[in-house]
Design a protein around this motif. Structure first.
Motif, short mmCIF file in Angstrom:
data_model
loop_
_atom_site.label_atom_id
_atom_site.label_comp_id
_atom_site.label_asym_id
_atom_site.label_seq_id
_atom_site.Cartn_x
_atom_site.Cartn_y
_atom_site.Cartn_z
N ILE A 1 -21.08 50.13 39.93
CA ILE A 1 -20.32 48.48 39.93
C ILE A 1 -19.38 48.56 41.08
O ILE A 1 -19.28 47.57 41.96
N ASP A 2 -18.48 49.58 40.93
CA ASP A 2 -17.34 49.54 41.88
C ASP A 2 -17.87 49.76 43.52
O ASP A 2 -17.47 49.11 44.30
N LEU A 3 -18.82 50.43 43.66
CA LEU A 3 -19.45 50.63 45.11
C LEU A 3 -20.27 49.56 45.38
O LEU A 3 -19.86 49.05 46.55
N LEU A 4 -20.66 48.71 44.66
CA LEU A 4 -21.74 47.61 45.07
C LEU A 4 -20.52 46.50 45.22
O LEU A 4 -20.90 45.60 46.38
N ILE B 1 -27.93 50.66 48.60
CA ILE B 1 -28.13 50.80 47.10
C ILE B 1 -28.97 52.24 46.76
O ILE B 1 -28.35 52.79 45.96
N ALA B 2 -29.60 52.79 47.85
CA ALA B 2 -30.28 53.90 47.44
C ALA B 2 -29.36 55.12 47.46
O ALA B 2 -29.18 55.98 46.87
N GLU B 3 -28.34 54.90 48.54
CA GLU B 3 -27.37 55.83 48.67
C GLU B 3 -26.16 55.78 47.51
O GLU B 3 -25.82 56.97 46.98
N ILE B 4 -25.92 54.51 46.92
CA ILE B 4 -25.32 54.29 45.66
C ILE B 4 -25.93 55.03 44.61
O ILE B 4 -25.34 55.87 43.83
N SER B 5 -27.13 54.96 44.48
CA SER B 5 -28.19 55.45 43.14
C SER B 5 -27.80 56.98 43.23
O SER B 5 -27.51 57.67 42.38
N GLN C 1 -31.60 59.95 39.50
CA GLN C 1 -32.68 60.82 40.08
C GLN C 1 -33.25 59.91 41.27
O GLN C 1 -33.67 60.81 42.36
N ASN C 2 -33.51 58.83 41.14
CA ASN C 2 -34.06 57.77 41.99
C ASN C 2 -33.64 56.56 41.97
O ASN C 2 -33.11 56.22 40.90
N ILE C 3 -34.09 55.68 42.85
CA ILE C 3 -33.43 54.32 42.86
C ILE C 3 -34.32 53.41 41.77
O ILE C 3 -33.71 52.46 41.22
N SER D 1 -29.24 42.35 35.54
CA SER D 1 -29.62 42.08 36.74
C SER D 1 -29.81 43.48 37.42
O SER D 1 -29.23 44.06 37.14
N ASN D 2 -30.67 43.44 38.45
CA ASN D 2 -30.98 44.42 39.31
C ASN D 2 -29.64 44.58 40.11
O ASN D 2 -28.90 43.88 40.54
N PRO D 3 -29.52 46.15 40.85
CA PRO D 3 -28.11 46.26 41.60
C PRO D 3 -28.31 44.84 42.92
O PRO D 3 -27.22 44.64 43.36
N SER D 4 -29.38 44.91 43.53
CA SER D 4 -29.22 44.02 44.70
C SER D 4 -29.01 42.44 44.58
O SER D 4 -28.11 41.92 44.97
N SER D 5 -29.37 42.15 43.11
CA SER D 5 -29.16 40.84 42.60
C SER D 5 -27.61 40.69 42.25
O SER D 5 -26.89 39.84 42.64
#
Length: 284
Positions: free
Chosen positions: A238-241, A248-252, A258-260, A273-277
């Motif tokens: 949340i802080d990184l977003l 988002i893949a790098e944040i994950s 393990q994966n996005i 909601s999903n990370p991008s939204s």
């Protein structure tokens, strides 16, 4: 209700200054309150019990409980008014002024949630020192200083983290040694959440059976061991977003998923909601 069902609605939050060695009047609030001491100190009386407050102290009490502040001069603190659910966010989205006990109307209380699994949340939660929560309290206050669209979604996410960490202040019927061990486990998770971290890995590190370590972590935090690790990762995501343009893949990857796909699934489970939204609506 159970702890994992909370969806906090923050009605108001602000940074305040103390009362120059004078006591405040006794008041009752129509919503729940939590206070965090930034500097200075003093005490807060809740009903018939008085709590010593110093820098880093946190105190939470329920709607309808009488409270009174007695702070040293220039004491600075953050106070947050909130509900455990968002059921009243439409009809009561504005700040509701606390009133003296003689005129307080109990029918106007906004949150009557009763916890079945964590009865401690039905009364008062107190932590002498919870300085790791300071950034989240400041984060909530900042949302109210410069309101934007979906501010309550961002503030609510930070409040979930605060309430989860406060649950570790409960005095369980375990020995001091056992409580110290649980604190060690939580600290270990906070330090190693970016790594691959399974229940078996953690249990092996502390020479516990996985089922036992899961049980004591659930009692301490309100979440299973697996969900607590996920919660820690989500809070950092949340802080990184909110504060970076990191893909988002790098944040994950940075927060230990393990994966996005896993990241998106768990993020949506916790945040709705999903990370991008989430990034799009919180940047508006």
């Amino acid at each position: 209700m159970i702890f994992e069902e909370i969806k906090p609605f923050i009605r108001h939050a602000g940074q305040m200054t103390g009362f120059s060695n004078n006591e405040s009047e006794t008041l009752k609030s129509y919503d729940n309150c939590v206070i965090y001491i930034l500097s200075g100190g003093g005490s807060v009386a809740i009903e018939n019990e008085t709590f010593k407050m110093n820098k880093g102290s946190v105190l939470m009490w329920r709607a309808g409980m009488a409270y009174r502040f007695s702070f040293e001069e220039k004491t600075s603190y953050i106070i947050v008014h909130f509900d455990f659910t968002n059921e009243k966010r439409i009809t009561n989205s504005f700040k509701i002024t606390a009133e003296s006990p003689d005129v307080f109307n109990h029918e106007r209380i906004t949150d009557r949630s009763v916890f079945d699994d964590y009865p401690e949340f039905n009364s008062v939660i107190y932590s002498k020192s919870a300085r790791t929560l300071e950034e989240y309290f400041f984060g909530i206050v900042s949302e109210f200083k410069k309101p934007k669209n979906h501010m309550n979604m961002r503030a609510g996410a930070k409040m979930i983290i605060i309430l989860t960490e406060l649950s570790s202040a409960f005095n369980f019927e375990t020995s001091t040694k056992s409580n110290d061990k649980v604190d060690e486990i939580i600290e270990y998770i906070h330090e190693h959440y970016t790594q691959e971290l399974t229940n078996s890995d953690i249990a092996k590190h502390f020479n516990f059976h996985p089922q036992h370590i899961n049980k004591i972590i659930r009692r301490k935090t309100g979440y299973s061991l697996h969900k607590y690790v996920i919660m820690r990762r989500i809070s950092k995501a949340i802080d990184l977003l909110e504060t970076t343009k990191m893909p988002i893949a790098e944040i994950s990857d940075n927060v230990g998923f393990q994966n996005i796909c896993h990241f998106s699934r768990y993020f949506k489970e916790f945040m709705g909601s999903n990370p991008s939204s989430y990034r799009k609506i919180t940047k508006k």
